[in-house]
Design a protein around this motif. Structure first.
Motif, PDB file in Angstrom:
ATOM      1  N   GLY A  40       0.795  -1.214   0.000  1.00 55.03           N
ATOM      2  CA  GLY A  40       0.000   0.000   0.000  1.00 55.03           C
ATOM      3  C   GLY A  40       0.825   1.260   0.000  1.00 55.03           C
ATOM      4  N   GLU A  41       2.012   1.185   0.628  1.00 55.70           N
ATOM      5  CA  GLU A  41       2.816   2.408   0.763  1.00 55.70           C
ATOM      6  C   GLU A  41       4.233   2.060   1.184  1.00 55.70           C
ATOM      7  OE1 GLU A  41       2.561   6.590   3.295  1.00 55.70           O
ATOM      8  OE2 GLU A  41       1.742   4.771   4.182  1.00 55.70           O
ATOM      9  N   LEU A  42       5.168   2.830   0.668  1.00 54.05           N
ATOM     10  CA  LEU A  42       6.540   2.803   1.171  1.00 54.05           C
ATOM     11  C   LEU A  42       6.633   3.970   2.144  1.00 54.05           C
ATOM     12  CD1 LEU A  42       8.452   2.111  -2.165  1.00 54.05           C
ATOM     13  CD2 LEU A  42       7.769   0.461  -0.410  1.00 54.05           C
ATOM     14  N   GLY A  43       6.357   3.682   3.410  1.00 53.47           N
ATOM     15  CA  GLY A  43       6.251   4.723   4.425  1.00 53.47           C
ATOM     16  C   GLY A  43       7.596   5.195   4.955  1.00 53.47           C
ATOM     17  N   ASP A  44       7.525   6.169   5.848  1.00 54.59           N
ATOM     18  CA  ASP A  44       8.743   6.719   6.452  1.00 54.59           C
ATOM     19  C   ASP A  44       9.529   5.667   7.228  1.00 54.59           C
ATOM     20  OD1 ASP A  44       8.150   9.222   5.475  1.00 54.59           O
ATOM     21  OD2 ASP A  44       7.213   9.913   7.343  1.00 54.59           O
ATOM     22  N   ASN A  45       8.821   4.776   7.926  1.00 50.68           N
ATOM     23  CA  ASN A  45       9.480   3.806   8.796  1.00 50.68           C
ATOM     24  C   ASN A  45       9.191   2.350   8.442  1.00 50.68           C
ATOM     25  OD1 ASN A  45      10.534   5.806  10.756  1.00 50.68           O
ATOM     26  ND2 ASN A  45       8.370   6.202  11.076  1.00 50.68           N
ATOM     27  N   SER A  46       8.309   2.120   7.481  1.00 47.16           N
ATOM     28  CA  SER A  46       7.917   0.750   7.181  1.00 47.16           C
ATOM     29  C   SER A  46       7.386   0.617   5.762  1.00 47.16           C
ATOM     30  CB  SER A  46       6.839   0.289   8.165  1.00 47.16           C
ATOM     31  OG  SER A  46       5.684   1.096   8.045  1.00 47.16           O
ATOM     32  N   VAL A  47       7.397  -0.624   5.292  1.00 41.68           N
ATOM     33  CA  VAL A  47       6.695  -0.982   4.062  1.00 41.68           C
ATOM     34  C   VAL A  47       5.308  -1.407   4.534  1.00 41.68           C
ATOM     35  CG1 VAL A  47       6.584  -2.556   2.102  1.00 41.68           C
ATOM     36  CG2 VAL A  47       8.810  -1.757   2.934  1.00 41.68           C
ATOM     37  N   ASN A  48       4.281  -0.691   4.114  1.00 42.48           N
ATOM     38  CA  ASN A  48       2.927  -0.945   4.599  1.00 42.48           C
ATOM     39  C   ASN A  48       2.174  -1.851   3.639  1.00 42.48           C
ATOM     40  OD1 ASN A  48       3.273   0.632   6.918  1.00 42.48           O
ATOM     41  ND2 ASN A  48       2.828   2.477   5.770  1.00 42.48           N
ATOM     42  N   LEU A  49       1.931  -3.071   4.106  1.00 45.08           N
ATOM     43  CA  LEU A  49       1.151  -4.030   3.344  1.00 45.08           C
ATOM     44  C   LEU A  49      -0.312  -3.862   3.704  1.00 45.08           C
ATOM     45  CD1 LEU A  49       3.375  -7.200   3.901  1.00 45.08           C
ATOM     46  CD2 LEU A  49       3.454  -5.565   2.016  1.00 45.08           C
ATOM     47  N   VAL A  50      -1.191  -4.176   2.772  1.00 43.19           N
ATOM     48  CA  VAL A  50      -2.626  -4.134   3.034  1.00 43.19           C
ATOM     49  C   VAL A  50      -3.178  -5.527   2.764  1.00 43.19           C
ATOM     50  CG1 VAL A  50      -4.839  -3.025   2.546  1.00 43.19           C
ATOM     51  CG2 VAL A  50      -2.715  -1.703   2.316  1.00 43.19           C
ATOM     52  N   ALA A  51      -3.622  -6.191   3.845  1.00 42.90           N
ATOM     53  CA  ALA A  51      -4.284  -7.488   3.723  1.00 42.90           C
ATOM     54  C   ALA A  51      -5.756  -7.203   3.480  1.00 42.90           C
ATOM     55  CB  ALA A  51      -4.084  -8.302   4.995  1.00 42.90           C
ATOM     56  N   ARG A  52      -6.315  -7.813   2.424  1.00 49.44           N
ATOM     57  CA  ARG A  52      -7.685  -7.506   2.005  1.00 49.44           C
ATOM     58  C   ARG A  52      -8.549  -8.760   1.931  1.00 49.44           C
ATOM     59  NH1 ARG A  52      -6.783  -3.233  -2.964  1.00 49.44           N
ATOM     60  NH2 ARG A  52      -6.713  -1.378  -1.643  1.00 49.44           N
ATOM     61  N   PRO A  53      -9.026  -9.229   3.086  1.00 56.73           N
ATOM     62  CA  PRO A  53      -9.966 -10.351   3.033  1.00 56.73           C
ATOM     63  C   PRO A  53     -11.377  -9.861   2.728  1.00 56.73           C
ATOM     64  CG  PRO A  53      -9.558  -9.747   5.317  1.00 56.73           C
ATOM     65  CD  PRO A  53      -8.663  -8.875   4.462  1.00 56.73           C
ATOM     66  N   TRP A  54     -12.130 -10.660   1.994  1.00 56.00           N
ATOM     67  CA  TRP A  54     -13.550 -10.398   1.763  1.00 56.00           C
ATOM     68  C   TRP A  54     -14.322 -11.211   2.790  1.00 56.00           C
ATOM     69  CZ3 TRP A  54     -15.634  -6.895  -1.575  1.00 56.00           C
ATOM     70  CH2 TRP A  54     -14.747  -6.323  -2.496  1.00 56.00           C
ATOM     71  N   ILE A  55     -15.201 -10.524   3.523  1.00 49.38           N
ATOM     72  CA  ILE A  55     -15.885 -11.136   4.654  1.00 49.38           C
ATOM     73  C   ILE A  55     -17.341 -10.670   4.700  1.00 49.38           C
ATOM     74  CG2 ILE A  55     -13.759 -11.266   6.023  1.00 49.38           C
ATOM     75  CD1 ILE A  55     -14.768  -8.729   7.509  1.00 49.38           C
ATOM     76  N   ARG A  56     -18.095 -11.195   5.654  1.00 51.17           N
ATOM     77  CA  ARG A  56     -19.399 -10.630   5.973  1.00 51.17           C
ATOM     78  C   ARG A  56     -19.150  -9.492   6.949  1.00 51.17           C
ATOM     79  NH1 ARG A  56     -22.701 -15.233   8.380  1.00 51.17           N
ATOM     80  NH2 ARG A  56     -20.684 -15.523   9.328  1.00 51.17           N
ATOM     81  N   PHE A  57     -19.832  -8.385   6.769  1.00 46.53           N
ATOM     82  CA  PHE A  57     -19.572  -7.186   7.563  1.00 46.53           C
ATOM     83  C   PHE A  57     -19.673  -7.448   9.061  1.00 46.53           C
ATOM     84  CE2 PHE A  57     -20.876  -3.252   9.697  1.00 46.53           C
ATOM     85  CZ  PHE A  57     -19.765  -2.479   9.416  1.00 46.53           C
ATOM     86  N   LYS A  58     -20.639  -8.247   9.475  1.00 44.10           N
ATOM     87  CA  LYS A  58     -20.823  -8.486  10.910  1.00 44.10           C
ATOM     88  C   LYS A  58     -19.629  -9.208  11.533  1.00 44.10           C
ATOM     89  CE  LYS A  58     -23.237 -12.881  10.859  1.00 44.10           C
ATOM     90  NZ  LYS A  58     -23.785 -13.693  11.883  1.00 44.10           N
ATOM     91  N   ASP A  59     -18.813  -9.868  10.736  1.00 44.33           N
ATOM     92  CA  ASP A  59     -17.630 -10.561  11.251  1.00 44.33           C
ATOM     93  C   ASP A  59     -16.408  -9.655  11.369  1.00 44.33           C
ATOM     94  OD1 ASP A  59     -19.002 -12.976  11.409  1.00 44.33           O
ATOM     95  OD2 ASP A  59     -18.380 -13.611   9.392  1.00 44.33           O
ATOM     96  N   SER A  60     -16.495  -8.417  10.864  1.00 47.30           N
ATOM     97  CA  SER A  60     -15.303  -7.575  10.779  1.00 47.30           C
ATOM     98  C   SER A  60     -14.632  -7.284  12.118  1.00 47.30           C
ATOM     99  CB  SER A  60     -15.581  -6.279  10.011  1.00 47.30           C
ATOM    100  OG  SER A  60     -16.535  -5.494  10.655  1.00 47.30           O
ATOM    101  N   PRO A  61     -15.343  -6.964  13.209  1.00 48.38           N
ATOM    102  CA  PRO A  61     -14.616  -6.708  14.462  1.00 48.38           C
ATOM    103  C   PRO A  61     -13.844  -7.931  14.961  1.00 48.38           C
ATOM    104  CG  PRO A  61     -16.857  -5.854  14.606  1.00 48.38           C
ATOM    105  CD  PRO A  61     -16.779  -6.681  13.360  1.00 48.38           C
ATOM    106  N   ALA A  62     -14.461  -9.104  14.883  1.00 51.74           N
ATOM    107  CA  ALA A  62     -13.797 -10.319  15.360  1.00 51.74           C
ATOM    108  C   ALA A  62     -12.605 -10.684  14.482  1.00 51.74           C
ATOM    109  CB  ALA A  62     -14.794 -11.475  15.409  1.00 51.74           C
TER     110      ALA A  62
END
Length: 148
Positions: free
Chosen positions: A91-113
């Protein structure tokens, strides 16, 4: 739905207000004139919801290994949909890190867990695999000024 900056499930609609119940079980009353005048975001209209989890790794870490570990973790979770398939991007080559974005597709109600479980699992698995989580840092250069 999300209305007027508030996220919750519609519990009741009355003449003057709409009642939402949040994920933390708070009850919110929103005047219907605000509901009608603003945008309504419906997170459950579609079956699939993409959760974007940003995970920073060190610049010296193995990028492809980190992406593979994240994919394995998502594919092993029964709550993550197989179609559409999960993905991991840089997602980004940041100031202090390489920022990866994990993108799972889920049911919305499961997102907090899933967010909580994956965060813990990522920490444990990355520690085991030798993948670091860099701390914010700054290089400070001190110059000696000699008086004339």
């Amino acid at each position: 739905i999300e209305v007027n900056g508030e996220l919750g499930e519609v519990a009741d609609i009355k003449i003057f207000h709409t009642q939402l119940v949040t994920l933390r079980n708070k009850v919110i009353f929103i005047p219907n004139n605000e509901v009608i005048a603003g945008n309504i975001i419906n997170y459950t209209e579609k079956n699939a919801y993409r959760l974007d989890m940003v995970i920073g790794i060190g610049y010296d870490d193995d990028l492809l290994k980190a992406k593979q570990v994240l994919m394995e973790m998502m594919e092993a979770d029964d709550r993550v949909m197989k179609s559409p398939a999960p993905s991991v991007i840089v997602g980004e080559l940041g100031d202090n890190s390489v920022n990866l974005v994990a993108r799972p597709w889920i049911r919305f109600k499961d997102s907090p867990a899933i967010q909580a479980d994956m965060t813990e699992q990522v920490k444990l698995r990355f520690d085991k695999e030798g993948i670091s989580f860099p701390y914010p840092q700054r290089d400070v250069h001190v110059y000696e000024h000699k008086a004339a």
